[in-house]
Write an enzyme that holds these catalytic residues in place. Structure first.
Site, PDB file in Angstrom:
ATOM      1  N   TRP A 186      49.268  36.845  43.495  1.00 37.20           N
ATOM      2  CA  TRP A 186      48.237  36.538  43.456  1.00 37.20           C
ATOM      3  C   TRP A 186      47.367  35.393  43.486  1.00 37.20           C
ATOM      4  O   TRP A 186      47.765  34.191  41.944  1.00 37.20           O
ATOM      5  CB  TRP A 186      47.771  36.913  43.070  1.00 37.20           C
ATOM      6  CG  TRP A 186      45.848  37.678  43.722  1.00 37.20           C
ATOM      7  CD1 TRP A 186      45.465  37.590  44.584  1.00 37.20           C
ATOM      8  CD2 TRP A 186      44.864  36.033  43.336  1.00 37.20           C
ATOM      9  NE1 TRP A 186      43.778  37.529  45.420  1.00 37.20           N
ATOM     10  CE2 TRP A 186      44.149  36.309  43.816  1.00 37.20           C
ATOM     11  CE3 TRP A 186      44.556  35.801  42.099  1.00 37.20           C
ATOM     12  CZ2 TRP A 186      42.647  35.886  43.499  1.00 37.20           C
ATOM     13  CZ3 TRP A 186      43.436  35.515  41.094  1.00 37.20           C
ATOM     14  CH2 TRP A 186      42.713  35.345  42.295  1.00 37.20           C
ATOM     15  N   GLU A 227      50.429  39.601  46.844  1.00 39.31           N
ATOM     16  CA  GLU A 227      49.214  40.268  47.502  1.00 39.31           C
ATOM     17  C   GLU A 227      47.807  40.143  47.882  1.00 39.31           C
ATOM     18  O   GLU A 227      47.957  38.689  47.550  1.00 39.31           O
ATOM     19  CB  GLU A 227      48.757  40.684  45.532  1.00 39.31           C
ATOM     20  CG  GLU A 227      47.454  41.006  45.607  1.00 39.31           C
ATOM     21  CD  GLU A 227      46.766  41.333  44.019  1.00 39.31           C
ATOM     22  OE1 GLU A 227      45.751  41.738  43.758  1.00 39.31           O
ATOM     23  OE2 GLU A 227      47.053  40.691  43.148  1.00 39.31           O
ATOM     24  N   LYS A 229      44.142  39.826  49.817  1.00 42.43           N
ATOM     25  CA  LYS A 229      42.889  38.867  49.156  1.00 42.43           C
ATOM     26  C   LYS A 229      41.510  39.141  50.346  1.00 42.43           C
ATOM     27  O   LYS A 229      42.339  38.313  51.371  1.00 42.43           O
ATOM     28  CB  LYS A 229      42.581  38.492  48.359  1.00 42.43           C
ATOM     29  CG  LYS A 229      41.267  39.246  47.311  1.00 42.43           C
ATOM     30  CD  LYS A 229      40.769  38.309  46.309  1.00 42.43           C
ATOM     31  CE  LYS A 229      39.592  38.994  45.530  1.00 42.43           C
ATOM     32  NZ  LYS A 229      39.881  38.239  44.174  1.00 42.43           N
ATOM     33  N   ASP A 260      45.929  46.191  46.662  1.00 39.49           N
ATOM     34  CA  ASP A 260      45.120  46.426  46.105  1.00 39.49           C
ATOM     35  C   ASP A 260      43.502  46.548  46.452  1.00 39.49           C
ATOM     36  O   ASP A 260      43.148  46.378  47.188  1.00 39.49           O
ATOM     37  CB  ASP A 260      44.771  44.936  45.217  1.00 39.49           C
ATOM     38  CG  ASP A 260      43.742  45.072  44.027  1.00 39.49           C
ATOM     39  OD1 ASP A 260      42.439  45.665  44.635  1.00 39.49           O
ATOM     40  OD2 ASP A 260      43.850  44.995  43.241  1.00 39.49           O
ATOM     41  N   HIS A 263      40.391  45.101  47.457  1.00 38.91           N
ATOM     42  CA  HIS A 263      40.743  43.733  48.443  1.00 38.91           C
ATOM     43  C   HIS A 263      40.854  43.734  49.667  1.00 38.91           C
ATOM     44  O   HIS A 263      40.918  42.868  50.429  1.00 38.91           O
ATOM     45  CB  HIS A 263      42.336  42.768  47.862  1.00 38.91           C
ATOM     46  CG  HIS A 263      42.664  42.560  45.994  1.00 38.91           C
ATOM     47  ND1 HIS A 263      43.637  41.548  46.101  1.00 38.91           N
ATOM     48  CD2 HIS A 263      41.666  42.493  45.408  1.00 38.91           C
ATOM     49  CE1 HIS A 263      43.603  41.210  44.984  1.00 38.91           C
ATOM     50  NE2 HIS A 263      42.873  41.736  44.495  1.00 38.91           N
ATOM     51  N   HIS A 287      48.054  48.264  43.613  1.00 35.21           N
ATOM     52  CA  HIS A 287      46.505  47.816  42.438  1.00 35.21           C
ATOM     53  C   HIS A 287      45.807  49.406  42.219  1.00 35.21           C
ATOM     54  O   HIS A 287      44.865  48.633  43.354  1.00 35.21           O
ATOM     55  CB  HIS A 287      46.270  46.903  42.246  1.00 35.21           C
ATOM     56  CG  HIS A 287      47.060  45.855  42.165  1.00 35.21           C
ATOM     57  ND1 HIS A 287      47.042  44.373  41.762  1.00 35.21           N
ATOM     58  CD2 HIS A 287      48.746  45.496  40.876  1.00 35.21           C
ATOM     59  CE1 HIS A 287      48.014  43.715  40.856  1.00 35.21           C
ATOM     60  NE2 HIS A 287      48.314  44.420  40.796  1.00 35.21           N
ATOM     61  N   ASP A 295      34.825  43.569  45.339  1.00 32.00           N
ATOM     62  CA  ASP A 295      36.224  43.378  44.558  1.00 32.00           C
ATOM     63  C   ASP A 295      35.635  42.771  43.834  1.00 32.00           C
ATOM     64  O   ASP A 295      36.258  41.936  43.280  1.00 32.00           O
ATOM     65  CB  ASP A 295      37.589  42.097  45.040  1.00 32.00           C
ATOM     66  CG  ASP A 295      38.909  42.693  43.757  1.00 32.00           C
ATOM     67  OD1 ASP A 295      38.613  43.704  43.122  1.00 32.00           O
ATOM     68  OD2 ASP A 295      39.189  41.151  44.094  1.00 32.00           O
ATOM     69  N   ASP A 297      36.499  44.937  40.450  1.00 28.18           N
ATOM     70  CA  ASP A 297      37.424  45.197  40.447  1.00 28.18           C
ATOM     71  C   ASP A 297      36.739  46.350  38.545  1.00 28.18           C
ATOM     72  O   ASP A 297      37.538  45.825  36.869  1.00 28.18           O
ATOM     73  CB  ASP A 297      38.729  44.104  38.912  1.00 28.18           C
ATOM     74  CG  ASP A 297      39.389  43.497  39.737  1.00 28.18           C
ATOM     75  OD1 ASP A 297      40.201  44.540  40.868  1.00 28.18           O
ATOM     76  OD2 ASP A 297      39.420  42.568  40.020  1.00 28.18           O
ATOM     77  N   ASP A 327      44.501  47.834  37.860  1.00 23.33           N
ATOM     78  CA  ASP A 327      44.092  45.961  37.786  1.00 23.33           C
ATOM     79  C   ASP A 327      42.729  46.511  38.035  1.00 23.33           C
ATOM     80  O   ASP A 327      41.364  46.451  38.552  1.00 23.33           O
ATOM     81  CB  ASP A 327      44.460  45.647  39.661  1.00 23.33           C
ATOM     82  CG  ASP A 327      43.962  44.284  39.589  1.00 23.33           C
ATOM     83  OD1 ASP A 327      43.319  43.087  37.708  1.00 23.33           O
ATOM     84  OD2 ASP A 327      43.770  43.157  40.560  1.00 23.33           O
TER      85      ASP A 327
END
Length: 420
Positions: A186, A227, A229, A260, A263, A287, A295, A297, A327
């Site tokens: 990423w 990855e 985003k 993810d 993302h 993820h 995002d 997390d 993640d």
């Protein structure tokens, strides 16, 4: 009959059997899945590299809860505690900046296998797998907001070398542990405001990735995954490594894509993307996280989004092609507790997917009986799933119910709060 947990399980087993579900098979399947826990929950995504810190990279852990891991020894100590409180055997995903042993001044473009041997020895001793991640955040060479797509050739060359070495280290981790490593790529590159040229950075990123992957990789022991985003801190207008870019690049070069859950736009369902990617990718990496408006997390919750992801994987029997990782990082709460909460919730969603009568649901769907499909889906939501989960925990000698939190509180008092 044995304990109350076993008694409750036997009753649940009977009820699921009436729905055509074999709970014993579901239990076996769950315990066979290795979930990769993200180590950056334990150190606030700071790492242990002894070089000048940078401001670039678009990653930020908020909060100042005491007890963060400050070195590799503390990190695996905390990870071991997390794993002791969840059923099954799993993986630990580490970042390159979590370097375990090296002379001061070793930078990311000079990392070597020996710098991560400590993790390998720990993993082999505990039956744990390892995943790996290049680190592009908090480094001076990312201060411009660009790494592999930088207009500065010197910057690009630094990160190309780092990524190449990361892939080699991923192979080493997989070879040593005997468990395939997923090395996840990423990059934070992008612009805060609308750019005049969206193409040029992506062209540079393509050329940089071509340099990274020009060596023949050992895909038996390591898979390099890309990855994407939607946007991040400081790159709200334009992200070079978009979902579309990495889908195209991965399809062209036969590489996995990392999805993810945080993302994408908040209204997008990651579960809906999996089946499309499986047409072009032999394997993908997930993820699992929880976005809060964007995002951010947050620690994984046992929510509909997570459940939908696990349902999609299990319904299509893709567990041999889909690698599940978490993640998230939250520095406002106990970090070990966060690890346990997120992993247990991920496992619960996976177990619930295994306890679904998929064959019956698809039969009703193919018959056009959408009423019966909906009725059965809703009925399954209140089946005695918790009794099966508790049985697994007791069978694996990990705390049943909320009992795990007492152990975390004791660990915090005896270990984490004593760290300087």
């Amino acid at each position: 009959m044995g304990s109350k947990t076993e008694q409750a399980y036997e009753l649940a087993k009977e009820r699921y059997a009436k729905m055509g579900v074999n709970t014993e098979e579901a239990v076996k399947k769950l315990l066979a899945v290795r979930i990769s826990f993200n180590a950056w929950q334990l150190d606030d995504d700071k790492g242990f590299l002894q070089v000048e810190a940078g401001t670039g990279g678009g990653v930020m852990a908020t909060g100042n809860y005491p007890g963060a891991a400050k070195n590799a020894e503390q990190l695996v100590q905390d990870a071991g505690k997390v794993f002791s409180l969840i059923p099954g055997r799993h993986k630990l995903s580490i970042q390159s900046k979590m370097i375990a042993s090296a002379e001061p001044g070793i930078d990311l473009d000079r990392i070597e296998r020996e710098h991560y041997r400590y993790y390998v020895d720990w993993a082999k001793e505990n039956g744990i797998g390892l995943d790996f991640n290049p680190s592009c955040s908090g480094h001076p060479m990312a201060n411009s907001g660009f790494t592999l797509s930088s207009a500065d050739k010197r910057v690009r060359e630094f990160w190309i070398e780092h990524f190449r070495r990361a892939s080699e280290i991923g192979e080493y981790l997989g070879q040593e542990t005997g468990i395939k490593c997923m090395t996840n790529y990423w990059i934070p590159d992008g612009y805060k405001d609308m750019p005049a040229d969206m193409y040029a950075p992506r062209k540079r990123l393509e050329e940089s990735l071509d340099c990274v992957f020009d060596r023949k990789a050992d895909r038996v022991h390591n898979m390099d995954s890309l990855e994407s985003k939607l946007f991040g801190i400081g790159v709200e207008a334009y992200t070079v490594g978009s979902h579309e870019f990495y889908m195209a690049y991965a399809a062209k070069h036969h590489l996995p894509v990392t999805l993810d859950a945080g993302h994408f736009h908040i209204s997008e369902e990651v579960a809906n993307k999996i089946s499309s990617l499986m047409f072009m990718c032999d394997e993908i990496l997930l993820h699992v996280t929880r976005p809060m408006r964007w995002d951010s997390d947050h620690v994984v919750a046992f929510d509909d989004t997570t459940q939908n992801i696990m349902n999609e994987i299990v319904r299509n029997e893709w567990l041999d092609r889909v690698h599940i990782g978490t993640d998230y990082f939250d520095a406002s709460i106990n970090r070990v507790a966060a690890g346990v909460i997120g992993l247990r919730n991920t496992q619960k969603a996976l177990l619930k997917a295994f306890l679904e009568p998929t064959k019956e649901l698809r039969t009703y769907e193919n018959e056009g009986n959408y009423t019966k499909r909906l009725a059965l889906m809703e009925e399954m939501k209140t089946m005695p799933f918790q009794a099966v989960w508790d049985y697994i925990c007791e069978m694996e000698n990990v705390p049943v119910g909320f009992g795990w939190f007492t152990e975390v509180e004791q660990y915090e008092k005896e270990v984490q709060l004593k760290r300087q």
